[in-house]
Design an enzyme around this catalytic site. Structure first.
Site, mmCIF file in Angstrom:
data_model
loop_
_atom_site.group_PDB
_atom_site.id
_atom_site.type_symbol
_atom_site.label_atom_id
_atom_site.label_comp_id
_atom_site.label_asym_id
_atom_site.label_seq_id
_atom_site.Cartn_x
_atom_site.Cartn_y
_atom_site.Cartn_z
ATOM 1 N N LYS A 170 7.720 -13.838 1.443
ATOM 2 C CA LYS A 170 6.501 -13.870 2.271
ATOM 3 C C LYS A 170 5.683 -15.119 1.971
ATOM 4 O O LYS A 170 5.150 -15.770 2.866
ATOM 5 C CB LYS A 170 5.641 -12.642 1.972
ATOM 6 N N HIS A 175 36.157 5.146 12.140
ATOM 7 C CA HIS A 175 36.911 4.153 12.927
ATOM 8 C C HIS A 175 36.395 2.757 12.637
ATOM 9 O O HIS A 175 36.603 1.837 13.412
ATOM 10 C CB HIS A 175 36.769 4.499 14.417
ATOM 11 N N GLU A 196 14.549 -0.313 -2.082
ATOM 12 C CA GLU A 196 13.287 -0.910 -2.531
ATOM 13 C C GLU A 196 12.723 -0.178 -3.751
ATOM 14 O O GLU A 196 11.929 -0.728 -4.503
ATOM 15 C CB GLU A 196 12.266 -0.888 -1.387
HETATM 16 O O1 LIG Z 1 2.563 -1.328 5.712
HETATM 17 P P1 LIG Z 1 2.560 -2.796 5.404
HETATM 18 O O2 LIG Z 1 1.543 -3.164 4.376
HETATM 19 O O3 LIG Z 1 2.463 -3.618 6.657
HETATM 20 O O4 LIG Z 1 3.975 -3.150 4.709
HETATM 21 C C1 LIG Z 1 5.156 -2.993 5.433
HETATM 22 C C2 LIG Z 1 6.348 -3.170 4.473
HETATM 23 O O5 LIG Z 1 6.361 -4.502 4.005
HETATM 24 C C3 LIG Z 1 6.328 -4.736 2.628
HETATM 25 O O6 LIG Z 1 6.803 -6.040 2.452
HETATM 26 C C4 LIG Z 1 7.165 -3.813 1.762
HETATM 27 O O7 LIG Z 1 8.438 -4.367 1.520
HETATM 28 C C5 LIG Z 1 7.391 -2.465 2.369
HETATM 29 O O8 LIG Z 1 7.425 -1.506 1.330
HETATM 30 C C6 LIG Z 1 6.327 -2.131 3.379
HETATM 31 O O9 LIG Z 1 6.580 -0.854 3.936
#
Ligand SMILES: O=P(O)(O)OC[C@H]1O[C@H](O)[C@H](O)[C@@H](O)[C@@H]1O
Length: 452
Positions: A419, A303, A282
């Protein structure tokens, strides 16, 4: 005192080429300290080892009396917790003796998977369970889904004093989780605003669940602090293993070896490889660039994947990690009674730790013989102090490698599109356009099908 050692004689890059990186590494490393001192977004991890942790210890006390602890989070809000648990207090691997081990049984809800959710709930007595809910943004769908379902269960069970059962760790001001915590008046800790999720394990995000488990978090931070001092004061490539590894990663990436196989010879570091995979992928995977982390555990993957590593394409850099010594060991017998076991005589009088480290050296030699670039890290025993140093080492390594690759290692713009489509497909208001777009891609994907 034994130190973290990096052996890179078979990493197939000549010293002169590595020297060429010294100037830029010095600048990139210095920029981390400047960015941290200016409170720049994403740079807060640099100074986490010096942050006070008294509040974390205090809040942990409030959760220690429960029989079980359920940690809810995902990505940087869960992978670090799992890593600290598996490395230091997991009943299978526990460096602590049964007597030393204290605190509730630890469970992780780190995915929006109904089977996981229901299985964990089957294993706990909700009336004797504490909860830590972590989200830096305070809005992550998977975390909020688990939390919502759990909150409903607590209310259905008409449990008293709900606010005393939950600790929320989130942004100091933003997000639904912060509003919820303010509304019910539960204990909260803050995700420092200038610390990104994948760099937050040495903040309350990772440390609270560890403290509840009985991990000496001051030792973790002490190890990280000592490692930080060494990493930032070593200003030449030949005495800074992180600089060497960053330069090797860059050189091999430029030569087409844009995959890094990270292979600790320790079962309890499997979740460390998961934590590292997020940190590396990331942070570096941007603008069409990146180095793919490939997780492996020795001796298991001898293995499983080593056939590809030795005889497959020359497109990977290998980093093998071993633990110099271990608090716990298993010793083989000095002699055998059964003739049928005579072929095992090479094990007689040996011990399992030496065997595991011989296996690591066998793989190192086989990789070198096959002409693949390989480096070997040897760490002292995996206790809280040395784990804290290793965590900081890999955070620093990732940040300076991002500097060499000229990407911003502290953002993650590429995770947002999925998302947006998810929320649209779930019927989020005002997201009709995104819903249509996601459905069109799904139609395309489904347009060709093969069914067996
Ligand atoms: O801690 P949060 O805001 O719930 O985010 C949780 C995770 O989701 C995001 O999409 C990012 O990809 C991550 O870097 C992050 O750690």
């Amino acid at each position: 005192m034994s130190r973290l050692k990096l052996f890179y004689g078979a990493a197939l890059v000549d010293e002169a080429k590595l020297e060429n990186y010294e100037e830029v590494l010095s600048r990139v490393s210095g920029d981390l300290l400047i960015g941290a001192s200016e409170g720049k977004d994403g740079y807060g991890w640099v100074d986490l080892p010096e942050k006070g942790h008294e509040q974390i210890i205090k809040v942990a006390e409030a959760l220690k009396s429960f029989d079980s602890l359920i940690h809810i989070g995902i990505g940087g809000s869960a992978l670090g917790n799992k890593m600290l648990f598996d490395c230091l207090t997991h009943p299978f691997y526990n460096e602590l003796s049964r007597e030393e081990r204290k605190g509730p049984r630890f469970y992780l809800l780190d995915n929006s998977d109904p089977h996981l959710f229901l299985s964990v709930l089957d294993m706990v007595d909700l009336s004797r369970t504490g909860f830590i809910v972590v989200s830096k943004s305070g809005t992550t769908a998977e975390t909020m889904a688990n939390f919502l379902a759990l909150w409903e269960k607590l209310k259905e069970n008409k449990l008293p004093n709900l606010a005393q059962r939950i600790v929320v760790i989130t942004d100091p001001n933003r997000g639904a989780l912060r509003k919820f915590a303010n509304e019910i008046g539960c204990l909260t800790l803050e995700v420092p605003q200038n610390v990104g999720g994948r760099f937050s394990v040495l903040s309350p995000v990772g440390l609270l669940s560890a403290a509840v488990q009985g991990v000496a978090i001051e030792e973790l931070l002490h190890g990280a602090k000592d490692m930080k001092k060494k990493l930032f004061e070593r200003n030449s490539i030949d005495n800074n293993p992180a600089w060497i590894l960053a330069a090797l990663s860059m050189e091999h990436c430029l030569a087409g070896r844009n995959m890094l196989v990270f292979m600790p010879y320790l079962s309890r570091m499997n979740s460390f490889t998961e934590w590292f995979a997020q940190l590396w992928a990331e942070s570096l995977g941007k603008d069409g660039k990146g180095i793919t982390p490939i997780r492996a555990i020795g001796a298991i993957d001898q293995h499983s994947q080593v056939q590809l590593y030795t005889s497959g394409p020359n497109d990977k850099l290998f980093l093998i990690l071993t633990e110099e010594k271990s608090k716990r060991n298993v010793f083989f017998p000095e002699k055998l009674e059964e003739d049928s076991l005579n072929s095992l005589s090479y094990l007689l009088g040996k011990d399992m730790k030496s065997m595991l480290n011989c296996e690591a050296q066998g793989t190192l030699a086989a990789l070198a013989k096959s002409g693949k670039p390989v480096a070997w890290m040897e760490m002292p025993n995996l206790d809280a102090y040395h784990l804290g140093g290793l965590i900081y080492f890999f955070e620093y390594l990732t940040a300076i490698t991002g500097g060499l690759m000229k990407v911003n290692p502290f953002d993650q713009p590429g995770v947002e599109q999925g998302k947006v489509y998810t929320r649209a497909l779930l019927g989020k208001e005002g997201a009709e356009t995104e819903k249509k777009e996601a459905e069109s891609y799904m139609r395309h994907i489904r347009s060709l099908a093969s069914v067996i």
